[in-house]
Design a protein around this motif. Structure first.
Motif: not given
Length: 157
Positions: A3-8, A48-57
């Motif tokens: 994972l590159v982004s630390p945000y979820y 402001t939002p971050f540019d990338e997140y991770w979404m669990g599916v």
């Protein structure tokens, strides 16, 4: 997968409880409490939002359940795009009054994202949930709290 982004993306409920008005994990609420909740993202200290997140599916096949994480990216228009099966999904921030836009997590769990203010996101096309839920094979869960969240004493949920 690295994972590159630390945000979820997270699945939380907005409530006004004893600790105050803000976000809570559904598992922290009484079973009698209606479980209306939504997908939320942490935002920078300036809102402001971050540019990338991770979404669990969550993918369901028979009795098999598998969670996969997909990149959830902000595009030039300010919306977010999730590229996944069965369809790409575009999200925007929920339109709420400014004082209700970015709220703190008020519950008792610990995870770095929960230290930021959080804003709710919704799909641009409401029918996307019908497509996903109608298939009964794909569920957007944000992140897996039982894998990532901890209690304040450091123990897992």
């Amino acid at each position: 997968m690295t994972l590159v982004s630390p945000y979820y993306v997270h699945f939380l409920a907005r409530r006004d409880l004893g600790a105050g008005h803000g976000w809570y994990a559904p598992v922290e609420l009484d079973s009698d409490d209606p479980q209306g909740a939504g997908l939320v993202i942490p935002v920078n200290h300036d809102g402001t939002p971050f540019d990338e997140y991770w979404m669990g599916v969550l993918f369901l096949e028979g009795s098999t359940r598998q969670i996969e994480y997909f990149q959830f990216t902000r595009n030039s228009t300010g919306s977010f795009k999730l590229e996944t099966v069965p369809a790409d999904i575009e999200f925007v921030e929920r339109n709420v009054p400014p004082e209700q836009r970015a709220l703190h997590y008020m519950g008792d769990f610990v995870f770095p994202d929960l230290e930021y203010r959080l804003v709710e996101i919704v799909p641009v096309k409401d029918e996307i949930y019908d497509l996903l839920l109608g298939s009964k094979e794909v569920v957007l869960i944000g992140c897996n709290p039982f894998e990532l969240y901890r209690r304040k004493d450091g123990t897992p949920l």
